[in-house]
Design a protein around this motif. Sequence first.
Motif, PDB file in Angstrom:
ATOM      1  N   SER A  85       0.844  -1.195   0.000  1.00 11.55           N
ATOM      2  CA  SER A  85       0.000   0.000   0.000  1.00 11.55           C
ATOM      3  C   SER A  85       0.884   1.251   0.000  1.00 11.55           C
ATOM      4  N   ALA A  86       0.689   2.085  -1.011  1.00 13.66           N
ATOM      5  CA  ALA A  86       1.525   3.275  -1.194  1.00 13.66           C
ATOM      6  C   ALA A  86       1.028   3.996  -2.445  1.00 13.66           C
ATOM      7  N   VAL A  87       1.690   5.104  -2.766  1.00 12.62           N
ATOM      8  CA  VAL A  87       1.459   5.772  -4.048  1.00 12.62           C
ATOM      9  C   VAL A  87       2.582   5.378  -4.985  1.00 12.62           C
ATOM     10  N   TYR A  88       2.227   4.969  -6.185  1.00 15.64           N
ATOM     11  CA  TYR A  88       3.205   4.553  -7.183  1.00 15.64           C
ATOM     12  C   TYR A  88       3.228   5.569  -8.323  1.00 15.64           C
ATOM     13  N   PHE A  89       4.436   5.955  -8.707  1.00 12.48           N
ATOM     14  CA  PHE A  89       4.631   6.910  -9.800  1.00 12.48           C
ATOM     15  C   PHE A  89       5.402   6.241 -10.933  1.00 12.48           C
ATOM     16  N   CYS A  90       4.931   6.440 -12.146  1.00  9.54           N
ATOM     17  CA  CYS A  90       5.733   6.070 -13.300  1.00  9.54           C
ATOM     18  C   CYS A  90       6.441   7.325 -13.801  1.00  9.54           C
ATOM     19  N   ALA A  91       7.456   7.137 -14.607  1.00  6.41           N
ATOM     20  CA  ALA A  91       8.184   8.276 -15.166  1.00  6.41           C
ATOM     21  C   ALA A  91       8.818   7.860 -16.477  1.00  6.41           C
ATOM     22  N   ALA A  92       9.141   8.859 -17.283  1.00  3.78           N
ATOM     23  CA  ALA A  92       9.828   8.628 -18.550  1.00  3.78           C
ATOM     24  C   ALA A  92      10.979   9.607 -18.667  1.00  3.78           C
ATOM     25  N   GLU A  93      12.087   9.094 -19.147  1.00  2.00           N
ATOM     26  CA  GLU A  93      13.269   9.942 -19.319  1.00  2.00           C
ATOM     27  C   GLU A  93      13.074  10.848 -20.516  1.00  2.00           C
ATOM     28  N   THR A  94      13.548  12.082 -20.380  1.00  2.93           N
ATOM     29  CA  THR A  94      13.371  13.073 -21.432  1.00  2.93           C
ATOM     30  C   THR A  94      14.702  13.690 -21.769  1.00  2.93           C
ATOM     31  N   GLY A  95      15.131  13.560 -22.973  1.00  2.00           N
ATOM     32  CA  GLY A  95      16.330  14.231 -23.451  1.00  2.00           C
ATOM     33  C   GLY A  95      17.576  13.801 -22.708  1.00  2.00           C
ATOM     34  N   THR A  96      18.443  14.729 -22.456  1.00  2.50           N
ATOM     35  CA  THR A  96      19.730  14.412 -21.838  1.00  2.50           C
ATOM     36  C   THR A  96      19.710  14.720 -20.351  1.00  2.50           C
ATOM     37  N   ALA A  97      20.742  14.398 -19.700  1.00  2.00           N
ATOM     38  CA  ALA A  97      20.949  14.699 -18.280  1.00  2.00           C
ATOM     39  C   ALA A  97      19.907  14.076 -17.374  1.00  2.00           C
ATOM     40  N   SER A  98      19.350  12.982 -17.792  1.00  2.00           N
ATOM     41  CA  SER A  98      18.502  12.173 -16.910  1.00  2.00           C
ATOM     42  C   SER A  98      17.214  12.839 -16.462  1.00  2.00           C
ATOM     43  N   LYS A  99      16.725  13.826 -17.155  1.00  2.00           N
ATOM     44  CA  LYS A  99      15.474  14.463 -16.738  1.00  2.00           C
ATOM     45  C   LYS A  99      14.328  13.467 -16.849  1.00  2.00           C
ATOM     46  N   LEU A 100      13.524  13.385 -15.784  1.00  2.00           N
ATOM     47  CA  LEU A 100      12.359  12.504 -15.757  1.00  2.00           C
ATOM     48  C   LEU A 100      11.077  13.315 -15.724  1.00  2.00           C
ATOM     49  N   THR A 101      10.087  12.853 -16.466  1.00  2.00           N
ATOM     50  CA  THR A 101       8.737  13.397 -16.379  1.00  2.00           C
ATOM     51  C   THR A 101       7.889  12.354 -15.677  1.00  2.00           C
ATOM     52  N   PHE A 102       7.225  12.755 -14.594  1.00  2.00           N
ATOM     53  CA  PHE A 102       6.474  11.827 -13.760  1.00  2.00           C
ATOM     54  C   PHE A 102       4.990  11.819 -14.113  1.00  2.00           C
ATOM     55  N   GLY A 103       4.379  10.650 -13.933  1.00  8.56           N
ATOM     56  CA  GLY A 103       2.935  10.566 -13.972  1.00  8.56           C
ATOM     57  C   GLY A 103       2.348  11.144 -12.700  1.00  8.56           C
ATOM     58  N   THR A 104       1.028  11.166 -12.631  1.00 11.73           N
ATOM     59  CA  THR A 104       0.332  11.812 -11.520  1.00 11.73           C
ATOM     60  C   THR A 104       0.165  10.908 -10.305  1.00 11.73           C
ATOM     61  N   GLY A 105       0.567   9.661 -10.424  1.00  9.66           N
ATOM     62  CA  GLY A 105       0.552   8.763  -9.275  1.00  9.66           C
ATOM     63  C   GLY A 105      -0.703   7.909  -9.183  1.00  9.66           C
ATOM     64  N   THR A 106      -0.541   6.725  -8.599  1.00 15.37           N
ATOM     65  CA  THR A 106      -1.653   5.804  -8.327  1.00 15.37           C
ATOM     66  C   THR A 106      -1.592   5.410  -6.862  1.00 15.37           C
ATOM     67  N   ARG A 107      -2.684   5.675  -6.168  1.00 14.84           N
ATOM     68  CA  ARG A 107      -2.729   5.282  -4.760  1.00 14.84           C
ATOM     69  C   ARG A 107      -3.256   3.852  -4.678  1.00 14.84           C
ATOM     70  N   LEU A 108      -2.387   2.943  -4.290  1.00 13.19           N
ATOM     71  CA  LEU A 108      -2.747   1.531  -4.167  1.00 13.19           C
ATOM     72  C   LEU A 108      -3.044   1.199  -2.714  1.00 13.19           C
ATOM     73  N   GLN A 109      -4.197   0.610  -2.503  1.00 15.01           N
ATOM     74  CA  GLN A 109      -4.549   0.144  -1.161  1.00 15.01           C
ATOM     75  C   GLN A 109      -4.787  -1.348  -1.212  1.00 15.01           C
ATOM     76  N   VAL A 110      -4.076  -2.067  -0.379  1.00 15.86           N
ATOM     77  CA  VAL A 110      -4.232  -3.516  -0.291  1.00 15.86           C
ATOM     78  C   VAL A 110      -4.981  -3.821   0.994  1.00 15.86           C
ATOM     79  N   THR A 111      -6.168  -4.388   0.837  1.00 15.74           N
ATOM     80  CA  THR A 111      -7.013  -4.656   1.990  1.00 15.74           C
ATOM     81  C   THR A 111      -6.914  -6.115   2.407  1.00 15.74           C
ATOM     82  N   LEU A 112      -7.133  -6.341   3.703  1.00 19.24           N
ATOM     83  CA  LEU A 112      -7.033  -7.700   4.237  1.00 19.24           C
ATOM     84  C   LEU A 112      -8.275  -8.520   3.911  1.00 19.24           C
TER      85      LEU A 112
END
Lengths: 112, 114
Positions: A85-112
């Motif tokens: 359970s956490a927020v997960y972010f994806c990202a994609a590298e853009t151009g040079t120098a390792s710049k990342l563009t992030f997604g808006t996040g997914t809040r995952l909840q794992v219930t018992l």
Amino acid sequence: GENVEQHPSTLSVQEGDSAVIKCTYSDSASNYFPWYKQELGKRPQLIIDIRSNVGEKKDQRIAVTLNKTAKHFSLHITETQPEDSAVYFCAAETGTASKLTFGTGTRLQVTL
Amino acid sequence: DAGVIQSPRHEVTEMGQEVTLRCKPISGHNSLFWYRQTMMRGLELLIYFNNNVPIDDSGMPEDRFSAKMPNASFSTLKIQPSEPRDSAVYFCASGRTGGNYEQYFGPGTRLTVT
């Protein structure tokens, strides 16, 4: 510039089930796609990444797939546990120098 | 390895005051990134440096924000004057260029401007 879209924004699964989070990107030149996990009040932590020369990568219960033609990549978590359970972010590298563009996040909840 | 170090961890200040956030990247990393995270806007890249040189500051919201990297082991992000809407968590991250794009985040600075 790069645009990364992430779905769903929230995801609730029962313990033991699988969870899938999907991202699309716009820049066909992007070659590196990391996934970060952020627990409440903590920093984003790199959990897995994939480069454009492979289509799938797996690390225990976590796997990432990449479809460069369609410009989308996904995170798969199997046998989910409460500690996933956490927020997960994806990202994609853009151009040079390792710049990342992030997604808006997914809040995952794992219930018992 | 100590990881990325940020200070202070928490900062509470009054509107109009100057705020300086500090970051020490992982030794050997030559790229440094400043991010801001809020509930409304998510994780935003403010500015990044490569070999101590600012490469892209297009994410810096206003002239009130400035960042420096005087050497490979230290960077600052300054807000002057601060405003309540600057309240956020500010993360510093570091990485290497040259084909290895992994970025590692610091613990963040939680800034509250009243």
